[in-house]
Design an enzyme around this catalytic site. Structure first.
Site, PDB file in Angstrom:
ATOM      1  CG  ASP A 427      -1.734   1.209   1.412  1.00 55.85           C
ATOM      2  OD1 ASP A 427      -2.278   1.669   0.410  1.00 55.85           O
ATOM      3  OD2 ASP A 427      -1.828   1.713   2.541  1.00 55.85           O
ATOM      4  CB  THR A 429      -1.876   6.614   2.005  1.00 49.26           C
ATOM      5  OG1 THR A 429      -1.958   7.137   0.689  1.00 49.26           O
ATOM      6  CG2 THR A 429      -2.083   7.717   3.011  1.00 49.26           C
ATOM      7  CG  PHE A 616      -5.735  18.957  -9.248  1.00 55.74           C
ATOM      8  CD1 PHE A 616      -4.679  19.503  -9.949  1.00 55.74           C
ATOM      9  CD2 PHE A 616      -5.745  17.585  -9.037  1.00 55.74           C
ATOM     10  CE1 PHE A 616      -3.665  18.707 -10.446  1.00 55.74           C
ATOM     11  CE2 PHE A 616      -4.740  16.779  -9.527  1.00 55.74           C
ATOM     12  CZ  PHE A 616      -3.695  17.343 -10.229  1.00 55.74           C
ATOM     13  CE  LYS A 639      -2.768  24.467  -6.220  1.00 56.02           C
ATOM     14  NZ  LYS A 639      -2.535  24.560  -4.777  1.00 56.02           N
ATOM     15  NE  ARG A 673       3.950  15.177  -5.118  1.00 58.69           N
ATOM     16  CZ  ARG A 673       2.859  14.639  -4.582  1.00 58.69           C
ATOM     17  NH1 ARG A 673       2.974  13.832  -3.561  1.00 58.69           N
ATOM     18  NH2 ARG A 673       1.663  14.920  -5.043  1.00 58.69           N
ATOM     19  CB  THR A 754      -1.879   3.628  -3.954  1.00 59.78           C
ATOM     20  OG1 THR A 754      -2.418   4.734  -3.249  1.00 59.78           O
ATOM     21  CG2 THR A 754      -1.562   4.054  -5.379  1.00 59.78           C
ATOM     22  CE  LYS A 862      -4.917  -0.828  -1.982  1.00 57.83           C
ATOM     23  NZ  LYS A 862      -4.554  -0.201  -0.712  1.00 57.83           N
ATOM     24  CG  ASN A 885      -7.128   0.805   2.219  1.00 57.66           C
ATOM     25  OD1 ASN A 885      -6.720   0.862   3.373  1.00 57.66           O
ATOM     26  ND2 ASN A 885      -6.463   1.349   1.218  1.00 57.66           N
ATOM     27  CG  ASP A 886      -3.837  -1.559   2.871  1.00 59.21           C
ATOM     28  OD1 ASP A 886      -3.971  -1.291   1.666  1.00 59.21           O
ATOM     29  OD2 ASP A 886      -3.467  -0.722   3.709  1.00 59.21           O
TER      30      ASP A 886
END
Length: 1223
Positions: A427, A429, A616, A639, A673, A754, A862, A885-886
């Protein structure tokens, strides 16, 4: 609720947001209500009427959840089934049943008791592990939430008592107890902020909104007479979709995912929300994504079953030989043996029925030769694995001091599997990242600012300096890349080549979270002295204004913290504050910024009216705000990704494009980044015309709404003027790049799965060196189609298959040895790629790529990807994650590792091993995994060796005694052989053996590959040990028999009887197998010495004590050592001769192997033994550099690529210099 709070939270975001938070108008009465797609939409919910759902057909599951493997009813049958899946246990069960018959050579208790002990011990361990899961479930089920009890009164109830239709009130920072429909919130327009980290791994807050019609339901009293009706989709695992209708006050309103609050997500930045329960318990989407807790067995254990089959075949074969021989002897010899009274025999010895006697003897032989299949092997392995797990739990190097959480082996069944991992599925995060961005550099008006260095730049400089200081051709170890990479050190100047230096500036002052920028040209108001001060001012204002964050005043410090939708926004706002532009307040229509132009001036608070906000998303890759400043001028501030911004620049706005592009490339190579910043001044008339179009588009209902909004946004986001670019360093969890680098050098493949959007996943890939500049990215995605649904699906599948096929060809045709490919795929595309007709091609491409990143994947996907890798490659997979979620992939993988994260313990409870930080995975695998694999493999091989060496002597002796079933050994000898005399040395081998130390394991990561290659438990080695056991049994039996057969062995001329021969033979076995294990061990402590030599001493002590006991107890062994064997030189000579004969071939084999074809650890052992690592540092570094698998991912590979680039630049400079000199 108090009016003051309502005033404070009176922000109507729907007027600002362009996409997700705009409510389309409701159709009039004469329009058709919103039809639901069928089938699969049969769920009916009566709001605020939970009693209706207590009876069928509307009775739905309760909110009680269970993740346990067993319950009170199923424990015994399921646990017993698990135990008797082991072939050996099944055999011993049969033997125990047969021991109740007259044909057994042993007592029933001696057969049943060991089996009951082994099975009972294993079942108790399973029960304890499942009890822990049960207690965790109870903790969740017992949480409390406020529920409407009627008459406008709310009270607290346990989660497990919630029913469909209940109205619940969830307060700030609480988890949602079930899947809810949002009715209202503490904000006037019904929005709330939700953190879904446990569901999709994302930490940025999601904005949810209620329907306009339910906004008045904003306090407890309002629900006194509330009634409504919901018709919606049936339970399903899709986290990102929801279809339903809400019928209220004779109107029908459409529902979508923006009104749904999912179980296990958390309410943030909102005082409270009211919601009605739609899905409970295992119907909720998070539980729909969960998979059943599987029963896992290691590959070594599965292979051990095959060895048991082989030994069982051998057992049956020699038992058949024995029974046939017995039948022949009974038929032809028994009538002549008058002393056995053949006329009075039973069926067991009936000369007239030899076949029946042979069948009975077959059963006797099967039990007698059972020592070939040792039941003590399973007990010993259980003990060893528990002790190994204790060492893992108590390893201080895997103890996190910040959280005070140690590593934990939650099951000990899979210890050795840790040493055979081929692919890690991680994973992102909370596992790789700690969700912290640091503003490090920026480019404004074509000038680069920021003298700090990223980790990539520091490591590359150190490596080049290290190589420059070495002899030509010497390779330097990468061990020092990471030293001093933390904060708190000064600048250093490193000489790379003659006359060329690399200066690495490092901050010395206390760090500000999110801000590592160092450059006096911009700090403390000095930017006003720069040539392009006006552009710099605009740059800072874009940072402070172009966002969706909310400021929160910290009453203790007087400063502001920011709740932003992404970590990047938070870093930009911190940077703006440090530059003197502090975002301090947001109202319904304005943003307030305190601007300070020099450190001596007081700040000036300026108001900027927010006219529009264009969000965004992954398709737009940009965000814009339209603001009116205090002078009345309207500006568009934008941006976004540099590729998107650059193509929207006006001709006059490209003044800084070349310099900014150059800086962006440099930032990217440094692992940062980047985003480009631009602006545009709008005329009043132009803005008014555009805003009319924008309002029209955002109030549209139907499938074209998103497309129209994008078209209108695209109209205004053109003819921009470039201002500059930002560069932030993605802060990973401590030690993540180092850990990934070491795992890559150990030869492991790493996939990232992810729920984040593609851009975030790619940036994280760069940050942790799974991706790097120059790596060719293969992005597989679905192209938009205007065809019908069925045709669009077929077209999408064909398009994806074509992309995969073309990418596979490109990878295979690549001739550059340094070329590396990265596969990046999103969840929607993955749903097609995982279908049966395409998954093999997808897996083939993924395996050929250096790294794989799957983004926007659901928990179910996953688990499916994990299954595909596990089953498709046939190799060991490890999944690691920290959230609910994992859980699916953790349970699906061969090994599941849970991280004890901040949010919840679901991943830990579903895991086989838990650690506090991702970096501890390095030690868990490279050290403990390597040790456990070799220990268990050597232990099992040795176990089969010693039992074959012992068991076959019984068969040889029976052949010498007319297949009578007579044992040459005393019953006590046989009982003690596995239980005491050989058990402790083999346990010490499994617990304490180390081929190399933990430091060397980490310095030579390629040693880990001995596990995935299965060097110590392949069939060659297994049959080699079996052959060794066969050879030893022959030597032990025939040397003893031939020496004692026809000569005296005592001074009085007495020949040896069966007791003397059996005791001498058993002494030889004890010496031979214990010397063998001593030769096998590489690492000795006082414990090994005590167990090995103590076992031999225990044998002699037992002989003395047993011989001194009453003849009624000792029988033929009375005083056998002190009076018979001890005084006889032949006894000691035979013991020495047989022991040496058994072990010399093995000694010769390992000596030849170390001399002619040494394994990696043999070389390291000799270097360490002769202390060459201290005497010859260059040789030690050379060996270390060779001891890493060739890899194209990880920090080392990234630094190597950077070095190749820098060398290329140096060569160009030197060649240019040479040309100038020549001219």
């Amino acid at each position: 609720m108090a009016p003051t709070r309502r005033l404070r939270e009176r922000l109507r975001w729907s007027k600002l947001y362009s996409f997700s938070c705009v409510r389309p108008s409701i159709p009039s009465d004469n329009e058709d209500p919103y039809p639901l797609p069928a089938p699969g939409c049969s769920r009916i919910v009566y709001c605020n009427q939970p009693r209706v759902h207590r009876k069928k057909p509307l009775k739905y599951p309760t909110n009680y959840i269970s993740t346990t493997r067993y319950n009170i009813i199923t424990f015994l049958p399921k646990a017993i089934f698990e135990q008797f899946r082991r072939v050996a246990n099944l055999y011993f069960l049969l033997a125990a049943l047969l021991s109740l018959t007259p044909v057994t050579p042993f007592s029933a208790v001696s057969m049943i008791a060991p089996l009951a002990f082994v099975v009972g011990l294993s079942m108790a361990k399973e029960a304890l592990e499942d009890w822990r899961r049960f207690m965790q479930d109870m903790e969740v089920n017992s949480r409390k939430v406020s529920i409407h009890k009627g008459e406008g009164r709310f009270g607290y109830k346990h989660w497990q008592k919630i029913r469909v239709g209940d109205v619940v009130k969830v307060e700030k920072d609480q988890f949602f107890p079930a899947d809810l429909l949002l009715l209202s919130s503490s904000y006037e327009d019904g929005i709330c902020y939700v953190e879904t980290m446990n569901l999709d791994g994302e930490t940025n807050l999601k904005v949810k909104r209620s329907l306009e019609v339910t906004l008045p339901l904003d306090d407890d009293e309002a629900f006194k007479d509330f009634r409504a009706f919901i018709r919606c989709e049936d339970p399903n695992p899709s986290l990102y979709t929801f279809v339903g209708n809400f019928e209220y006050e004779q109107q029908v309103y459409p529902l979508d995912p923006s009104q749904i609050l999912l179980r296990d997500s958390k309410l943030r930045n909102t005082s409270y929300v009211y919601g009605v329960v739609i899905f409970t318990g295992h119907d909720s989407k998070v539980m729909q994504n969960a998979t059943k807790s599987p029963s896992k067995r290691s590959r070594i254990e599965k292979k051990m079953d095959k060895i048991i089959y082989i030994l069982f075949t051998l057992l049956v074969l020699i038992s058949l030989i024995s029974s046939i021989g017995f039948a022949v002897k009974i038929k032809y010899g028994m009538p002549k043996w008058w002393y056995l009274q053949p006329q009075n025999t039973t069926n067991l010895y009936d000369p007239s029925r030899p076949s029946l006697a042979g069948i009975f003897h077959l059963i006797t032989a099967l039990i007698l030769y059972g020592y070939l299949i040792p039941i003590s092997l399973y007990v010993s392995i259980e003990v060893v694995k528990v002790l190994q797990a204790m060492f893992i739990n108590q390893d201080l190097h895997m103890y996190d001091e910040e959280t005070e959480i140690p590593a934990q082996a939650r099951t000990s069944n899979l210890n050795e599997e840790l040493g055979q991992v081929d692919t890690i599925l991680s994973d992102k995060t909370g596992t790789l990242t700690c969700n912290q961005m640091d503003f490090l550099k920026c480019s404004i008006a074509g000038v680069s600012y920021g003298v700090g260095s990223s980790e990539v730049e520091v490591a590359a400089a150190k490596q080049m300096a290290s190589e420059a200081s070495n002899a030509p051709g010497q390779l330097s170890s990468s061990q020092d890349f990471w030293e001093d990479s933390g904060g708190g050190f000064g600048s250093s100047e490193i000489e790379l080549e003659s006359g060329i230096t690399c200066t690495v500036e490092k901050p010395q002052k206390p760090r500000i979270k999110g801000f590592s920028f160092e450059d006096d040209r911009l700090m403390h108001g000095n930017w006003t002295k720069e040539p392009n001060a006006g552009t710099i001012l605009l740059f800072f204002r874009i940072l402070a204004l172009c966002h969706t964050a909310i400021p929160e005043l910290n009453e203790e410090t007087g400063g502001f913290t920011y709740e932003a939708e992404s970590p990047d926004e938070g870093a930009f706002l911190v940077a703006a504050r440090e530059f003197g532009f502090e975002f301090c307040k947001r109202t319904q229509s304005s943003v307030f910024v305190r601007e300070r132009y020099s450190s001596s001036e007081n700040p000036v608070e300026r108001e900027f009216k927010i006219l529009n906000l264009l969000e965004f998303n992954s398709k737009r890759k940009r965000m814009s705000v339209v603001v009116r400043d205090e002078s009345g001028q309207i500006n568009l501030l934008c941006k976004g990704a540099d590729s998107i911004i650059f193509e929207r620049l006006s001709k006059n706005g490209r003044m800084y494009e070349n310099d900014t592009s150059k800086h962006l490339n440099e930032y990217g190579e440094a692992g940062l980044r980047t985003l480009a910043l631009a602006y545009r001044v709008l005329e009043e008339s132009e803005y008014s015309a555009w805003n009319t179009e924008f309002v029209k588009a955002k109030t549209t209902i139907g499938p074209d709404r998103e497309a129209q909004l994008e078209r209108v946004a695209d109209m205004i986001e053109r003819d921009l003027f470039l201002v500059g670019a930002t560069a932030v360093e993605d802060k990973l969890q401590k030690g993540v790049p180092q850990c990934i680098d070491k795992l890559a050098q150990a030869g492991l493949k790493i996939w990232v799965l992810t729920g984040d959007k593609m851009e975030t996943a790619i940036n994280i890939g760069f940050a942790c060196s799974l991706l790097r500049q120059g790596m060719k990215q293969i992005c597989v995605s679905i192209m938009n189609s205007d065809l019908g649904m069925q045709d669009a699906k077929m077209a999408a599948k064909e398009n994806i298959l074509m992309q995969i096929t073309n990418a596979t060809q490109m990878v295979k045709l690549e001739k550059d040895p340094h070329a590396a490919f990265a596969l990046i795929i999103d969840g929607k595309t993955l749903s097609y790629a995982l279908e049966d007709d395409m998954k093999n091609q997808f897996l083939s491409l993924a395996v050929d790529c250096a790294s794989v990143i799957c983004c926007r994947v659901s928990p179910k996907q996953k688990a499916l990807v994990t299954r595909l890798v596990k089953e498709g490659t046939g190799k060991t997979t490890l999944a690691i994650g920290d959230g609910a979620n994992d859980v699916g992939m953790i349970q699906e993988a061969d090994i599941g590792v849970g991280i004890s994260g901040v949010e919840g313990m679901q991943a830990v409870m579903a895991s086989d091993f838990s650690i506090a930080q991702f970096r501890f995975l390095e030690r868990l695998l490279v050290v403990h995994g390597h040790w456990c694999y070799k220990r268990i493999a050597q232990m099992i091989c040795y176990f089969f060796y010693k039992n074959i060496a012992f068991g076959l002597t019984l068969f040889y002796f029976e052949a010498y005694t007319g297949f009578s079933g007579q044992s040459v050994y005393d019953d006590w000898y046989m009982l003690l052989f596995n239980v005491i005399l050989t058990s402790l040395p083999v346990i010490s081998l499994g617990v304490f053996e180390q081929d190399v130390s933990s430091e060397v394991c980490l310095q030579f990561p390629a040693l880990y590959q001995q596990g995935p290659k299965n060097l110590f438990f392949d069939w060659y080695r297994i049959f080699g040990w079996m052959g060794n056991g066969l050879y030893s049994s022959l030597i032990i039996f025939f040397l003893n028999i031939n020496i004692f057969y026809d000569q005296a062995f005592r001074a009085g001329g007495q020949t040896a009887d069966m007791a003397a021969v059996g005791t001498t033979m058993f002494t030889c076995i004890i010496w031979a197998v214990n010397i063998q294990i001593a030769l096998t061990m590489s690492h000795f402590t006082w414990i090994q010495h005590l167990f090995v030599w103590g076992s031999i001493a225990t044998w002699y002590a037992f002989l003395v004590a047993y011989g001194m006991s009453s003849p009624l107890i000792s029988g033929n062994a009375y005083q056998i050592l002190l009076e018979a064997l001890g005084p006889a030189p032949m006894y000691w000579a035979v013991t020495l001769l047989v022991t040496a004969s058994c072990n010399i071939p093995y000694l010769a084999h390992i000596s030849f192997q170390r001399t002619s074809n040494p394994l990696d650890h043999h070389v390291i052992q000799e270097i360490k033994y002769y202390k060459k690592d201290l005497e010859d540092q260059r040789m030690w570094k050379r060996e270390r550099s060779k001891a890493r698998q060739e890899t194209k991912i990880g920090f080392t590979a990234r630094v190597d690529a950077k070095i190749r680039q820098l060398r290329g630049k140096l060569q160009k400079k030197s060649s240019t210099f040479s040309i100038q000199v020549a001219s």
